[in-house]
Scaffold this motif. Sequence first.
Motif, PDB file in Angstrom:
ATOM      1  N   LEU A 187      14.489  34.633  -9.727  1.00 58.64           N
ATOM      2  CA  LEU A 187      15.716  34.378  -8.779  1.00 58.64           C
ATOM      3  C   LEU A 187      15.310  34.252  -7.341  1.00 58.64           C
ATOM      4  O   LEU A 187      16.288  33.590  -6.720  1.00 58.64           O
ATOM      5  N   THR A 188      14.003  34.310  -7.023  1.00 60.93           N
ATOM      6  CA  THR A 188      13.629  34.000  -5.801  1.00 60.93           C
ATOM      7  C   THR A 188      13.372  32.328  -5.618  1.00 60.93           C
ATOM      8  O   THR A 188      13.251  32.055  -4.500  1.00 60.93           O
ATOM      9  N   ARG A 189      13.464  31.512  -6.594  1.00 58.68           N
ATOM     10  CA  ARG A 189      13.290  30.339  -6.467  1.00 58.68           C
ATOM     11  C   ARG A 189      14.234  29.434  -5.595  1.00 58.68           C
ATOM     12  O   ARG A 189      15.379  29.722  -5.618  1.00 58.68           O
ATOM     13  N   PRO A 190      13.984  28.452  -4.775  1.00 63.44           N
ATOM     14  CA  PRO A 190      15.113  27.977  -3.801  1.00 63.44           C
ATOM     15  C   PRO A 190      16.148  27.191  -4.732  1.00 63.44           C
ATOM     16  O   PRO A 190      17.235  27.420  -4.179  1.00 63.44           O
ATOM     17  N   ALA A 191      15.655  26.778  -5.748  1.00 64.50           N
ATOM     18  CA  ALA A 191      16.677  26.073  -6.567  1.00 64.50           C
ATOM     19  C   ALA A 191      17.718  27.198  -7.009  1.00 64.50           C
ATOM     20  O   ALA A 191      18.981  26.823  -7.252  1.00 64.50           O
ATOM     21  N   VAL A 192      17.476  28.225  -7.482  1.00 65.85           N
ATOM     22  CA  VAL A 192      18.175  29.169  -7.908  1.00 65.85           C
ATOM     23  C   VAL A 192      19.221  30.144  -6.821  1.00 65.85           C
ATOM     24  O   VAL A 192      20.263  30.071  -7.034  1.00 65.85           O
TER      25      VAL A 192
END
Length: 377
Positions: A187-192
């Motif tokens: 959930l911490t990915r920039p895309a997410v």
Amino acid sequence: MGAFGIGTTEFSPMGLLPQIADGVGVSIPTAGMLISAYAAGVMVGAPFMTLFMSRFGKRPALILLMAIFTLGNIISALAPDYLSLLAGRIITSLNHGAFFGLGAVVAANLVPANKRASAVATMFMGLTIANIGGVPAATWIGQHLGWRLAFVISAGLGVLTMLALRFALPMGRPGQKPDIKAELKVLTRPAVLTALATTVMGAGAMFTLYTYIAPVLATLTGAGDGFVAVVLVLIGVGFTLGNIVSGRLADWSLTGAAAIFFIALVALMLLTPVLVTGKVSAMVFFVLWGAASFGIAPPVQIQVMQVAAKAPGLASSVNIGAFNLGNALGAALGGAVIKLGLGYAMVPIAGGLCALVGLALVALSHRHAKAAAPALE
């Protein structure tokens, strides 16, 4: 059927606040906290319920979630006082995010890859149809036959949904204990995060106007309560049409579909004072506005699942929570415009600016998705 039941029980109390307040002996503003508590329960409950339910298979998890929905509505129907009714509403809300989140994953995996957006839109259609028939019917029943009966009917829809899920869905793979740390890390990915922020802005734009639709209509058209009820039904029609068209467009291009509906929403909201000048123009406008508003949901929901391929259920559920966060943001933004004395005609314009931010996030999300390019599992 589950989406229809959830949509009905979420929105019908808004039209029954005087009856509910009288029934449990509180003021109408205090009764209004039942709606806020439900939204908070959705936001908080979505990730926790999804992680907990992951240990079960998808079909048992969805059935269990609808059992929680049914229990919450029964408690609400039998509530002897305000606090027990509040507890019933919070229990009911705990199923919401996880049901739509896991349901979207199940729907997407039941069809070929090029039909996933349409499948998710089909599931969401129950929610849009609830705004056309379920909510008005439950409101009428609650006003004329007693508000408790409205909750009993919602509980009955929960039972029917459990039976439908039991016989309609394949058993699927058994559940596994989730790697909570790994899933939360996704959930911490920039895309997410960008995709989730897009949902917040889209819902924020929608609820900036939707929350204050009665006074906005009265200001722009001089309409009374009866006409507001008609417009609400037409918005539900728009939701359904937008959901259907969006699902098909999203099968073609997720970014393209999201951009088309955001552009339409920006244009409609910024031009609301010009386009809504009478009752006829308002009726046409709000069908189109409803279509543009809800048409954003299917492509962004699939986008979230794709960029969070290692945790699609959790990300999908959190996205439902993000939608509810957008609800609160929109209501606050519209309220701020009114408190500043800018007038009700400026409320949709503020929502249009919010949608403009969402459109920018669509472009950013597309760039992040191309960089990540994971496949939905």
